[in-house]
Write an enzyme that holds these catalytic residues in place. Sequence first.
Site, PDB file in Angstrom:
ATOM      1  CG  PHE A  64      -7.461  23.177  33.502  1.00  6.75           C
ATOM      2  CD1 PHE A  64      -7.715  21.866  33.132  1.00  6.75           C
ATOM      3  CD2 PHE A  64      -6.499  23.891  32.811  1.00  6.75           C
ATOM      4  CE1 PHE A  64      -7.012  21.261  32.103  1.00  6.75           C
ATOM      5  CE2 PHE A  64      -5.782  23.300  31.780  1.00  6.75           C
ATOM      6  CZ  PHE A  64      -6.047  21.989  31.422  1.00  6.75           C
ATOM      7  CB  ALA A  65     -13.829  25.846  34.973  1.00  7.44           C
ATOM      8  CB  ILE A  66     -11.776  20.713  37.491  1.00  9.17           C
ATOM      9  CG1 ILE A  66     -10.934  20.728  36.204  1.00  9.17           C
ATOM     10  CG2 ILE A  66     -12.154  19.292  37.872  1.00  9.17           C
ATOM     11  CD1 ILE A  66     -11.600  20.145  34.981  1.00  9.17           C
ATOM     12  CG  ASP A 154      -3.661  28.881  38.538  1.00 10.92           C
ATOM     13  OD1 ASP A 154      -3.481  27.886  37.820  1.00 10.92           O
ATOM     14  OD2 ASP A 154      -2.953  29.139  39.539  1.00 10.92           O
ATOM     15  CB  VAL A 155     -10.079  29.273  36.379  1.00 10.89           C
ATOM     16  CG1 VAL A 155     -10.336  28.364  37.589  1.00 10.89           C
ATOM     17  CG2 VAL A 155     -11.373  29.898  35.895  1.00 10.89           C
ATOM     18  CG  ASP A 156      -7.796  30.008  41.663  1.00  9.56           C
ATOM     19  OD1 ASP A 156      -7.027  30.023  40.676  1.00  9.56           O
ATOM     20  OD2 ASP A 156      -7.479  29.474  42.751  1.00  9.56           O
ATOM     21  CB  THR A 188       9.447  25.864  47.625  1.00  7.95           C
ATOM     22  OG1 THR A 188       8.699  26.642  46.675  1.00  7.95           O
ATOM     23  CG2 THR A 188       9.499  26.581  48.960  1.00  7.95           C
ATOM     24  CD  GLU A 246       4.588  26.869  41.622  1.00 10.87           C
ATOM     25  OE1 GLU A 246       3.748  27.731  41.268  1.00 10.87           O
ATOM     26  OE2 GLU A 246       4.965  26.727  42.801  1.00 10.87           O
ATOM     27  CG  ASP A 269      -2.538  36.154  47.154  1.00  9.53           C
ATOM     28  OD1 ASP A 269      -3.162  37.013  47.814  1.00  9.53           O
ATOM     29  OD2 ASP A 269      -2.749  34.931  47.248  1.00  9.53           O
TER      30      ASP A 269
END
Length: 297
Positions: A64-66, A154-156, A188, A246, A269
Site C-alpha cells: 500500500f503506497a498511500i 508493508d511498503v516501507d 500487546t 494488527e 527492525d
Amino acid sequence: MASHAPWTECGMDCEVQSKHTFRKTDVLTMSPWLAPIIWNGSYDSAILNAQFNQRDVHVGITIFAIKKYTFFVKNFIETAENVFMIGHKVTYYVFTDRASDIPVMNLNEGRSMSILEVPSYPRWQDVSMRRMEMIRDFSHERFFREVDFLVCVDVDMRFNDEVGVEILSNLFGTLHPGMFGVQREGYTYERNPESEAYIPANEGDFYYAGGFFGGSIEEVYNLTNFCHNAMMKDKAKNIEALWHDESYLNKYLLLHKPTKILSPEYLWDDDFGIPDFLKRRRFLAVRKNHNEMRNRR
C-alpha cells in the site's frame, strides 16, 4: 496454551541430520499445533523450489503506497527483484491513491506490476485498517484468477536476503520482532472486552506482525473479511483496537491457527539490534520519521 518464553540462546545453530534434513537446536521450530516455524537452516530450498516449479506457482505480493508512501515503492521493488521468489512468477499489486507517482520499473522475466487505484483516508490509522477491506475485495474480484498465493506486506521495508517459497502455505503469519521472547501476558493484544479484537490475558499463542502475512487466496479472503467486519462492528461501538488491523489479525490467527509461521528473520527492525539467534535478516524496516510520513499529504 501455557505462558511461554520458548526462545533460548544455547550457542548452537543447525545440526544437519542428513543431506536434506535439518534440525534447529537454538529456537522453537514447531508450534503446539504442529505448524512449522521457518528459520534459516530449517528447510531445503532446492527441494522446495523444484516442488513449486512443478506446480507452476504464481505469487502475488500486495503493498500500500498511500500519500507520501509512494516514496518507498522503488526501493521495495528493486530489492525484491534481487531476492524475492527468484525463479517463480510474481505480480506486485501496488495499491495507491497516486498512480502517477509510481515509477516504471524494469522487472525480471515472469514478473509484473499491477497498479490498483484506491481512495485515501485522512488518518493513517484508517489507511492501515482499510487495507483489510481492499485486499478482501480484490481477492474476491480478481486475485483468485491471477495468482495462487498472496503475500501481504508493508511498503516501507526492503528485502535484504532471500525470501522464497519456503514461506508459502495455506495461511501464514510472522512473529513480531518487538514481541519476540516476551511472556504471553506481555503481548500487546487488544484488552478491551467490548472489542471484537479482544484477547484475554490467559489466551494467545504468539504475537503476529501486521506487516507480513498471507496464504492461499481463499484463506487470505477469509482472514481479511473477518478483520474488516470486526473493525466495522467496533467502529459502530466507537471502539478502535490498540494496534488497528494488527490487533484483528492476531484475533483471527488465534481462532484460525496458521499452517506455517515465519520467524523474525522475515520481518526485522535493526533498532532491535542483531541478536545471536538471528542468522539472517531477510526483510528489514527502512528507517524514517513515522509521524512525518504518515501525516504528510
